[in-house]
Design a protein around this motif. Structure first.
Motif, PDB file in Angstrom:
ATOM      1  N   GLU A 109      -3.904 -21.169   4.994  1.00 52.34           N
ATOM      2  CA  GLU A 109      -4.013 -22.588   4.660  1.00 52.34           C
ATOM      3  C   GLU A 109      -2.589 -23.115   4.552  1.00 52.34           C
ATOM      4  O   GLU A 109      -1.791 -22.600   3.757  1.00 52.34           O
ATOM      5  N   ASN A 110      -2.249 -24.109   5.361  1.00 51.53           N
ATOM      6  CA  ASN A 110      -0.881 -24.648   5.407  1.00 51.53           C
ATOM      7  C   ASN A 110       0.141 -23.540   5.643  1.00 51.53           C
ATOM      8  O   ASN A 110       1.156 -23.467   4.968  1.00 51.53           O
ATOM      9  N   ASP A 111      -0.156 -22.655   6.590  1.00 53.83           N
ATOM     10  CA  ASP A 111       0.708 -21.527   6.971  1.00 53.83           C
ATOM     11  C   ASP A 111       0.932 -20.516   5.855  1.00 53.83           C
ATOM     12  O   ASP A 111       1.822 -19.678   5.934  1.00 53.83           O
ATOM     13  N   LYS A 112       0.138 -20.572   4.799  1.00 54.45           N
ATOM     14  CA  LYS A 112       0.223 -19.599   3.708  1.00 54.45           C
ATOM     15  C   LYS A 112      -1.039 -18.729   3.732  1.00 54.45           C
ATOM     16  O   LYS A 112      -2.152 -19.244   3.730  1.00 54.45           O
ATOM     17  N   THR A 113      -0.850 -17.420   3.770  1.00 57.34           N
ATOM     18  CA  THR A 113      -1.988 -16.504   3.779  1.00 57.34           C
ATOM     19  C   THR A 113      -2.686 -16.560   2.416  1.00 57.34           C
ATOM     20  O   THR A 113      -2.054 -16.360   1.383  1.00 57.34           O
ATOM     21  N   VAL A 114      -4.003 -16.845   2.436  1.00 58.95           N
ATOM     22  CA  VAL A 114      -4.769 -16.926   1.194  1.00 58.95           C
ATOM     23  C   VAL A 114      -5.799 -15.801   1.071  1.00 58.95           C
ATOM     24  O   VAL A 114      -6.312 -15.564  -0.019  1.00 58.95           O
TER      25      VAL A 114
END
Length: 184
Positions: A109-114
Protein backbone atom coordinates in the motif's frame (compact mmCIF):
# COMPACT_ATOMS: atom_id res chain seq x y z
CA UNK A 1 -7.06 -16.59 -20.87
CA UNK A 2 -7.31 -14.57 -24.07
CA UNK A 3 -8.28 -11.44 -22.10
CA UNK A 4 -4.93 -11.73 -20.31
CA UNK A 5 -3.06 -11.83 -23.61
CA UNK A 6 -2.36 -15.56 -23.68
CA UNK A 7 -2.02 -17.02 -27.16
CA UNK A 8 -1.55 -20.78 -26.80
CA UNK A 9 -4.46 -22.94 -27.94
CA UNK A 10 -3.53 -26.08 -26.04
CA UNK A 11 -2.21 -25.84 -22.52
CA UNK A 12 -1.07 -28.29 -19.89
CA UNK A 13 -2.40 -27.20 -16.50
CA UNK A 14 -0.93 -28.21 -13.14
CA UNK A 15 -2.73 -27.32 -9.92
CA UNK A 16 -1.05 -26.51 -6.61
CA UNK A 17 -3.49 -26.52 -3.67
CA UNK A 18 -4.31 -28.08 -0.33
CA UNK A 19 -6.04 -31.47 -0.39
CA UNK A 20 -9.57 -32.16 0.76
CA UNK A 21 -9.30 -34.10 4.04
CA UNK A 22 -12.18 -36.07 5.53
CA UNK A 23 -14.52 -34.31 3.10
CA UNK A 24 -13.41 -30.79 4.04
CA UNK A 25 -11.28 -28.49 1.97
CA UNK A 26 -10.34 -24.85 2.14
CA UNK A 27 -7.71 -23.28 -0.08
CA UNK A 28 -6.85 -19.67 0.66
CA UNK A 29 -4.87 -19.80 -2.60
CA UNK A 30 -4.92 -22.32 -5.45
CA UNK A 31 -2.35 -21.84 -8.19
CA UNK A 32 -2.87 -23.10 -11.74
CA UNK A 33 0.33 -23.32 -13.79
CA UNK A 34 -0.59 -23.13 -17.49
CA UNK A 35 2.18 -24.31 -19.85
CA UNK A 36 2.51 -24.45 -23.63
CA UNK A 37 3.13 -27.74 -25.42
CA UNK A 38 6.91 -27.19 -25.20
CA UNK A 39 6.65 -26.90 -21.40
CA UNK A 40 7.30 -23.16 -21.24
CA UNK A 41 4.95 -21.19 -18.97
CA UNK A 42 2.11 -19.29 -20.66
CA UNK A 43 0.18 -18.01 -17.64
CA UNK A 44 -0.49 -18.51 -13.95
CA UNK A 45 -3.96 -18.33 -12.46
CA UNK A 46 -4.10 -17.38 -8.78
CA UNK A 47 -7.49 -18.42 -7.41
CA UNK A 48 -8.05 -16.68 -4.08
CA UNK A 49 -10.73 -17.79 -1.61
CA UNK A 50 -11.94 -15.84 1.40
CA UNK A 51 -13.68 -17.15 4.50
CA UNK A 52 -16.99 -15.72 3.25
CA UNK A 53 -17.23 -18.49 0.65
CA UNK A 54 -16.22 -16.26 -2.25
CA UNK A 55 -13.43 -16.66 -4.76
CA UNK A 56 -11.64 -14.58 -7.34
CA UNK A 57 -9.08 -15.50 -9.99
CA UNK A 58 -6.20 -13.39 -11.21
CA UNK A 59 -5.02 -14.54 -14.66
CA UNK A 60 -1.47 -13.31 -15.23
CA UNK A 61 0.52 -14.06 -18.38
CA UNK A 62 4.15 -15.08 -18.03
CA UNK A 63 6.05 -12.63 -20.23
CA UNK A 64 9.63 -13.86 -20.04
CA UNK A 65 11.09 -17.31 -20.53
CA UNK A 66 10.92 -17.86 -16.79
CA UNK A 67 12.05 -21.26 -15.62
CA UNK A 68 13.41 -20.58 -12.13
CA UNK A 69 11.28 -17.92 -10.45
CA UNK A 70 8.34 -16.01 -11.87
CA UNK A 71 7.46 -12.59 -10.46
CA UNK A 72 4.07 -11.06 -11.23
CA UNK A 73 2.11 -8.07 -9.95
CA UNK A 74 -1.46 -6.82 -10.14
CA UNK A 75 -3.84 -4.52 -8.29
CA UNK A 76 -5.94 -6.12 -5.55
CA UNK A 77 -9.50 -6.73 -6.77
CA UNK A 78 -10.96 -8.98 -4.08
CA UNK A 79 -11.81 -8.61 -0.37
CA UNK A 80 -9.90 -11.23 1.60
CA UNK A 81 -9.10 -9.88 5.05
CA UNK A 82 -10.96 -7.46 7.32
CA UNK A 83 -7.57 -5.96 8.18
CA UNK A 84 -6.51 -5.03 4.64
CA UNK A 85 -8.03 -2.34 2.44
CA UNK A 86 -8.67 -2.62 -1.25
CA UNK A 87 -6.00 -0.08 -2.25
CA UNK A 88 -3.25 -2.69 -2.38
CA UNK A 89 -1.05 -4.07 -5.09
CA UNK A 90 -0.33 -7.79 -4.98
CA UNK A 91 3.01 -9.32 -5.83
CA UNK A 92 3.46 -13.03 -6.50
CA UNK A 93 6.79 -14.84 -6.67
CA UNK A 94 6.56 -18.53 -7.57
CA UNK A 95 8.77 -21.34 -8.75
CA UNK A 96 7.11 -23.38 -11.53
CA UNK A 97 6.35 -27.01 -10.63
CA UNK A 98 9.59 -28.96 -10.12
CA UNK A 99 11.36 -30.80 -7.30
CA UNK A 100 10.88 -27.80 -4.99
CA UNK A 101 7.90 -25.51 -4.56
CA UNK A 102 8.19 -21.89 -3.50
CA UNK A 103 5.41 -19.34 -3.31
CA UNK A 104 5.52 -15.89 -1.75
CA UNK A 105 2.92 -13.18 -1.85
CA UNK A 106 3.22 -9.62 -0.70
CA UNK A 107 0.72 -6.80 -0.49
CA UNK A 108 1.82 -3.20 -0.80
CA UNK A 109 0.00 0.00 0.00
CA UNK A 110 1.67 3.24 -1.16
CA UNK A 111 4.84 1.23 -1.96
CA UNK A 112 5.00 0.00 1.66
CA UNK A 113 4.76 -3.75 2.27
CA UNK A 114 1.86 -4.41 4.66
CA UNK A 115 1.61 -8.20 4.41
CA UNK A 116 3.84 -11.07 3.32
CA UNK A 117 3.10 -14.79 3.20
CA UNK A 118 5.31 -17.58 1.92
CA UNK A 119 5.47 -21.34 1.61
CA UNK A 120 8.18 -23.72 0.47
CA UNK A 121 8.51 -27.47 0.32
CA UNK A 122 9.75 -30.50 -1.53
CA UNK A 123 7.81 -32.50 -4.09
CA UNK A 124 7.00 -36.14 -3.30
CA UNK A 125 5.74 -38.92 -5.52
CA UNK A 126 2.01 -39.44 -5.09
CA UNK A 127 1.76 -42.98 -3.73
CA UNK A 128 -0.51 -44.67 -1.19
CA UNK A 129 2.37 -44.79 1.30
CA UNK A 130 3.11 -41.07 0.96
CA UNK A 131 -0.58 -40.23 1.34
CA UNK A 132 -0.90 -42.34 4.50
CA UNK A 133 2.29 -40.87 5.99
CA UNK A 134 1.18 -37.32 5.18
CA UNK A 135 -2.27 -37.88 6.64
CA UNK A 136 -0.75 -39.37 9.80
CA UNK A 137 1.62 -36.41 10.24
CA UNK A 138 -0.93 -33.71 9.28
CA UNK A 139 -4.34 -35.30 9.95
CA UNK A 140 -6.37 -32.09 10.12
CA UNK A 141 -4.37 -29.85 7.78
CA UNK A 142 -7.28 -28.06 6.08
CA UNK A 143 -9.10 -27.67 9.41
CA UNK A 144 -5.90 -26.22 10.87
CA UNK A 145 -5.68 -23.64 8.08
CA UNK A 146 -9.18 -22.25 8.62
CA UNK A 147 -8.81 -22.39 12.42
CA UNK A 148 -5.46 -20.59 12.14
CA UNK A 149 -6.98 -17.82 10.03
CA UNK A 150 -9.71 -17.18 12.59
CA UNK A 151 -7.34 -17.49 15.58
CA UNK A 152 -4.95 -14.97 14.03
CA UNK A 153 -7.88 -12.60 13.28
CA UNK A 154 -9.05 -12.81 16.90
CA UNK A 155 -5.54 -11.99 18.15
CA UNK A 156 -5.39 -8.99 15.81
CA UNK A 157 -8.77 -7.69 17.03
CA UNK A 158 -7.64 -8.06 20.66
CA UNK A 159 -4.48 -6.10 19.82
CA UNK A 160 -6.62 -3.27 18.45
CA UNK A 161 -6.08 -3.61 14.71
CA UNK A 162 -8.44 -1.49 12.62
CA UNK A 163 -11.13 -3.46 10.78
CA UNK A 164 -11.78 -2.41 7.18
CA UNK A 165 -15.51 -2.63 6.39
CA UNK A 166 -16.43 -5.08 3.70
CA UNK A 167 -18.19 -3.44 0.79
CA UNK A 168 -20.70 -5.48 -1.14
CA UNK A 169 -19.39 -4.96 -4.64
CA UNK A 170 -20.30 -6.95 -7.70
CA UNK A 171 -17.05 -7.70 -9.49
CA UNK A 172 -15.79 -10.02 -12.14
CA UNK A 173 -14.90 -13.40 -10.74
CA UNK A 174 -11.82 -13.29 -12.95
CA UNK A 175 -9.37 -10.44 -13.44
CA UNK A 176 -7.23 -10.79 -16.54
CA UNK A 177 -4.09 -8.71 -16.21
CA UNK A 178 -1.49 -7.79 -18.75
CA UNK A 179 -3.32 -8.36 -21.98
CA UNK A 180 -5.78 -6.73 -24.26
CA UNK A 181 -9.51 -6.78 -23.66
CA UNK A 182 -11.39 -9.04 -26.04
CA UNK A 183 -14.91 -10.34 -25.94
CA UNK A 184 -15.17 -13.80 -24.33
Amino acid sequence: MRRAGCQANQLTIKLFCLPRILGYGFNPLSIYFCSRQDGSPEAIIYEVHNTFGERHSYVLPVHAAATEMIEQHCPKAFYVSPFLGMDLSCGFRVRPPAAQVEVSIHGKENDKTVITASLSGARHELTDGVLIKTFASHPLLTFKVIAGIHWHALRMVLKGFHIVPRERVVHDAIKAVGGREVQP
